[in-house]
Each structure stands twice: as structure tokens, then as C-alpha cells.
Design a protein around this motif. Sequence first.
Motif, PDB file in Angstrom:
ATOM      1  N   ARG A   1      -5.541   2.865 -10.666  1.00 17.47           N
ATOM      2  CA  ARG A   1      -5.643   2.847  -9.102  1.00 17.47           C
ATOM      3  C   ARG A   1      -4.686   2.052  -8.504  1.00 17.47           C
ATOM      4  O   ARG A   1      -3.829   2.371  -7.763  1.00 17.47           O
ATOM      5  N   ARG A   2      -4.401   0.898  -9.122  1.00 13.21           N
ATOM      6  CA  ARG A   2      -3.247  -0.134  -8.629  1.00 13.21           C
ATOM      7  C   ARG A   2      -2.239  -0.456  -9.854  1.00 13.21           C
ATOM      8  O   ARG A   2      -2.722  -0.661 -10.798  1.00 13.21           O
TER       9      ARG A   2
ATOM     10  N   GLU B   1      -2.651   3.949  -5.497  1.00 11.54           N
ATOM     11  CA  GLU B   1      -2.912   3.244  -3.992  1.00 11.54           C
ATOM     12  C   GLU B   1      -2.114   2.306  -3.734  1.00 11.54           C
ATOM     13  O   GLU B   1      -1.962   1.962  -2.411  1.00 11.54           O
TER      14      GLU B   1
ATOM     15  N   ARG C   1       0.706  -1.266   0.073  1.00 10.32           N
ATOM     16  CA  ARG C   1      -0.065   0.032   0.206  1.00 10.32           C
ATOM     17  C   ARG C   1       0.751   1.305   0.031  1.00 10.32           C
ATOM     18  O   ARG C   1       1.895   1.433   0.805  1.00 10.32           O
TER      19      ARG C   1
END
Length: 329
Positions: free
Chosen positions: A262-263, A300, A162
Motif C-alpha cells: 500500500r505504501r 498510495e 501522496r
Amino acid sequence: MQVEIIDPTVQPVPADWELFRKQEGLIAAWQADALTAVAWCSTRPVRLGIVRDGGQVAALFSGEVTGLPPRRGRYAEPGALPLTGWFNCRMLIGFTSGFVFAAELPEPDRVAVLAAFEKALRRRLGRHCLGILYRQVTADMLPLVARRSRPRITTAPNTLLRNRWPDMDAYFADLPRDRRRRLRKIHAEAAEGTRVLAGAGEIDPVQAAALAQATLRKHGSSDAPLPARYFHVLSGEEGVRYFGHLDEDRLLSFDLAFDDGRRLVTTVTGSLEVRDGGRRNLYFDLYLREIDYMIGHGREGCEFGKGMAELKQRFGCELIPQTAVPAAW
């Protein structure tokens, strides 16, 4: 609901597959041509599924039939099924489940989609298939597939880092001192002696295929190698990101990752042995390049996949539980 089961080695993937993928922002691992390339080289029969509700795509499925005999012969007829087996519902390349829904589809409709797909697959595969084995299911999807008396089997976890840092200096500062010094050194030395890829959109497909195959063999894997066409059809595709090291134009190592905004999601990897002209620790530096990309692009997190969980935890990753759920007919 209307369900279409597709053998991509003998049937074209419907055009609305790609329309749905792009509208929903799915990673390029779901690209139709890429999945078709995987199907042609797979030692197991691949099947794709598309479920429509009122003419609109509601969900996509991917997987392969495993069973007895365990693998197809080299000259087996395209689409030939084993005598008996299970449909492994999973993402063919990657570490995620083999089904995705339209984002706005409510949970009751998702359950209905799964039921419709199971029924259609049972009709299509007949006696050759004992049921579906849902693989790599995460906690949020588990209630959809693990209903009634279906068992839940804990499998190897995925790994996720993260993002909580403003830059790489802050990331390194969070590590224990000995690890920090070693990784900083690896990061610096890799940049000195190689040409670094850090988020490139394409790569030499022939070299990538050969390096990925050599890496599978090095680790004793019997999985079929990916063809050069897989990397070719992904070239220039939105969200495809390569990280790697080159000695002039010779590829020494690489990771294929997908960025959905996002990832960052890592998948295929390849790295030369030192005795074959490779260099030490380039594999570790690939992680660091991906972490740098994640931080610099404000993602993220970064999924580093299954395997070597203890090593990945040293980079700060946490373990994300995954489950397999068999659904017998």
C-alpha cells in the motif's frame, strides 16, 4: 487476555509473532530476528510484547526502557534495567507507533488489549518503570491511548507524499520550475556516474551498517549503530526495498524502505561525505528513486519519516501530526 513480555536478548520470540506479522501484512521492520538484532546492539533495554485473546494473537508491542542512568554500559548484563525510567513504546526502527492490532479487532477490544499490556508491563518491570510513553501516535490511534487525564504532547511530524501522478514526467511537471530543473538534473547525473539500486531486495550488510553508522555520527547522533546482522536477516524478506548508489561494488548511499503493498515506508539511511569519496546530491536522488518506485508500482504514497520537514515538503510531502502520550502508573 494473556500477555507475554519478552526480552529478546535472553528469551526467544514466540513463533506466532512471525505468523501474525505475515498474516496481517506488517512491514518487515516487525520481523522477530530484526528486532532481536536491534535489541542486542541497543544501549537501552528492549522489551517486546505479545497479547493473545483465546489463544489467538491480538496485538504486538515494541519499545525500550529509558531512564537513569540514561544508557547501558558496554559490558552490562543482557536485559539489565536502569534504576528508574519510562517504557518508550515505539517502533524500534522507523517512525511509527510501537503497537499493532489484528486488523479485525474492534475498538473496545483494542482498548482492553492496551490495558492488559500496561498491567503486565507494570508487573514485569516493577519499580524500574514509572509508566509508558506512547510515542509517534497518529490521530487515528490517539483516542485509544489518550484517555482520562493523560496529557498529549505534540512531537515532530512524519512526512508523507501522496501518489497522484501517472509517471515521473508528470511528477516533475508539478514542481515549481526552478526546483523541477534542479531535481531533473540531479536525477540524470546520479544515473550517469553510479550503479543505481531501485527497489533491490538485499544489500551488502557490512557496508550498509558502516555507512549507516557514519551517517549517524555525521549528524551528531549518539544512538547505537545498527549491526550488520540487522541488514543480513532482512535480506530477501518480502517487502524489503533498498535504494542506493554504488561506485562499482562500493556503497556510496542507501535508503532502507519497507513496501507493504500500500505504501512505501523509508527508515534507515546512509550516505558518504564528498570528502570520503561520496558524490553530491545522492541523498536527493534517493528520494526521487523512491518516488519513481511509488508511482511505477501504484502505491498510495511514500512515508519519508521525521526530520528535515521543510526540505521534504519541497518534494511535495505533507506533514502528518504525531503525538506522545505518557501513561504514568
